[in-house]
Design a protein around this motif. Structure first.
Motif, PDB file in Angstrom:
ATOM      1  N   ARG A  36      17.841   5.100  31.940  1.00 42.37           N
ATOM      2  CA  ARG A  36      18.998   5.981  32.002  1.00 42.37           C
ATOM      3  C   ARG A  36      18.992   6.718  33.335  1.00 42.37           C
ATOM      4  N   SER A  37      20.144   7.198  33.752  1.00 47.88           N
ATOM      5  CA  SER A  37      20.224   7.948  35.008  1.00 47.88           C
ATOM      6  C   SER A  37      20.944   9.261  34.757  1.00 47.88           C
ATOM      7  N   GLY A  38      20.671  10.227  35.623  1.00 49.44           N
ATOM      8  CA  GLY A  38      21.308  11.528  35.494  1.00 49.44           C
ATOM      9  C   GLY A  38      20.895  12.445  36.624  1.00 49.44           C
ATOM     10  N   LYS A  39      21.126  13.750  36.428  1.00 44.81           N
ATOM     11  CA  LYS A  39      20.840  14.754  37.444  1.00 44.81           C
ATOM     12  C   LYS A  39      19.950  15.827  36.826  1.00 44.81           C
ATOM     13  N   ILE A  40      18.933  16.271  37.577  1.00 45.19           N
ATOM     14  CA  ILE A  40      18.002  17.298  37.081  1.00 45.19           C
ATOM     15  C   ILE A  40      18.721  18.645  37.015  1.00 45.19           C
ATOM     16  N   GLU A  41      18.691  19.252  35.836  1.00 46.22           N
ATOM     17  CA  GLU A  41      19.285  20.574  35.619  1.00 46.22           C
ATOM     18  C   GLU A  41      18.239  21.676  35.805  1.00 46.22           C
ATOM     19  N   VAL A 112      17.144  16.842  32.186  1.00 44.24           N
ATOM     20  CA  VAL A 112      18.078  15.981  32.914  1.00 44.24           C
ATOM     21  C   VAL A 112      19.379  15.861  32.119  1.00 44.24           C
ATOM     22  N   ARG A 113      20.501  15.998  32.817  1.00 46.33           N
ATOM     23  CA  ARG A 113      21.801  15.733  32.194  1.00 46.33           C
ATOM     24  C   ARG A 113      22.157  14.298  32.548  1.00 46.33           C
ATOM     25  N   VAL A 114      22.163  13.432  31.520  1.00 44.38           N
ATOM     26  CA  VAL A 114      22.468  12.023  31.748  1.00 44.38           C
ATOM     27  C   VAL A 114      23.978  11.844  31.909  1.00 44.38           C
ATOM     28  N   TYR A 137      16.226   8.678  37.606  1.00 53.69           N
ATOM     29  CA  TYR A 137      16.190   7.718  36.498  1.00 53.69           C
ATOM     30  C   TYR A 137      15.256   8.253  35.438  1.00 53.69           C
ATOM     31  N   ILE A 138      15.580   7.968  34.174  1.00 58.98           N
ATOM     32  CA  ILE A 138      14.674   8.246  33.070  1.00 58.98           C
ATOM     33  C   ILE A 138      14.216   6.890  32.559  1.00 58.98           C
ATOM     34  N   GLU A 139      12.950   6.621  32.741  1.00 60.65           N
ATOM     35  CA  GLU A 139      12.386   5.332  32.357  1.00 60.65           C
ATOM     36  C   GLU A 139      11.574   5.509  31.082  1.00 60.65           C
ATOM     37  N   GLY A 142      10.415   8.363  24.264  1.00 62.05           N
ATOM     38  CA  GLY A 142       9.368   9.051  23.526  1.00 62.05           C
ATOM     39  C   GLY A 142       8.318   9.660  24.453  1.00 62.05           C
ATOM     40  N   ASN A 143       7.041   9.593  24.040  1.00 60.85           N
ATOM     41  CA  ASN A 143       5.952  10.155  24.840  1.00 60.85           C
ATOM     42  C   ASN A 143       5.727   9.406  26.147  1.00 60.85           C
ATOM     43  N   ASN A 144       6.260   8.211  26.272  1.00 65.73           N
ATOM     44  CA  ASN A 144       6.077   7.418  27.481  1.00 65.73           C
ATOM     45  C   ASN A 144       7.218   7.571  28.487  1.00 65.73           C
ATOM     46  N   ALA A 145       8.191   8.429  28.202  1.00 62.61           N
ATOM     47  CA  ALA A 145       9.325   8.602  29.111  1.00 62.61           C
ATOM     48  C   ALA A 145       8.886   9.340  30.372  1.00 62.61           C
ATOM     49  N   ARG A 146       9.433   8.927  31.505  1.00 63.06           N
ATOM     50  CA  ARG A 146       9.133   9.551  32.796  1.00 63.06           C
ATOM     51  C   ARG A 146      10.408   9.685  33.610  1.00 63.06           C
ATOM     52  N   VAL A 147      10.494  10.756  34.395  1.00 65.28           N
ATOM     53  CA  VAL A 147      11.619  10.986  35.290  1.00 65.28           C
ATOM     54  C   VAL A 147      11.183  10.539  36.677  1.00 65.28           C
ATOM     55  N   LEU A 148      11.993   9.679  37.292  1.00 59.21           N
ATOM     56  CA  LEU A 148      11.689   9.136  38.613  1.00 59.21           C
ATOM     57  C   LEU A 148      12.876   9.345  39.539  1.00 59.21           C
TER      58      LEU A 148
END
Length: 152
Positions: A36-41, A112-114, A137-139, A142-148
């Motif tokens: 997913r993609s978005g912008k850091i709030e 992050v606001r997607v 990007y949010i890759e 769950g517990n394995n999600a990371r913001v890149l």
């Protein structure tokens, strides 16, 4: 009686050794992952628990206690000392592992606001490349999600 204690010792050692094996949550095969993609709030510093509770301390402590117990006495007394040593070593090893390796680590909570407008909160290890307002990007999930960060 000696056969029962020997059987108990072997069973205990088997249980301690099998504590190391864990069933993985993934299926091991290649698959698709939604990115997913978005912008850091917002970015906030926080702490997260480590995942070091593997049971290795209990296993090594139990084996050490079993070895030390085998040096004590002979016959039935030796078997009892081996079992007691294995149990005491397993408890001590587990305590030592948790005390030394299972400490909270510094992390960041990234909100992050997607693209759909939904806010997603992810707690992850600190990534100094992230900043408020950045497209990311949010890759994973769950517990394995990371913001890149997007782009290079």
């Amino acid at each position: 009686m000696k056969a029962i204690l020997s059987w108990l010792t072997v069973t205990l050692a088997t249980v301690l050794i099998s504590a190391c094996s864990a069933v993985g949550s993934n299926d091991g095969g290649a698959g698709e992952m939604e990115i997913r993609s978005g912008k850091i709030e917002q970015i906030s510093l926080t702490q997260m628990q480590t995942n070091h509770d593997s049971g290795v301390g209990a296993v090594l402590g139990g084996l050490g206690g079993l070895g030390i117990g085998s040096l004590i006495g002979s016959g039935t007394g030796r078997d009892v000392a081996m079992v007691a040593g294995a149990l005491a070593g397993a408890v001590g090893g587990n305590y030592a592992e948790k005390k030394k390796y299972d400490q909270p680590v510094a992390a960041q909570q990234v909100i992050v606001r997607v693209k759909s407008g939904v806010l997603v909160s992810i707690t992850q290890p600190i990534n100094p490349a992230l900043s408020k307002g950045m497209n990311v990007y949010i890759e994973g999930s769950g517990n394995n999600a990371r913001v890149l960060p997007q782009g290079g």
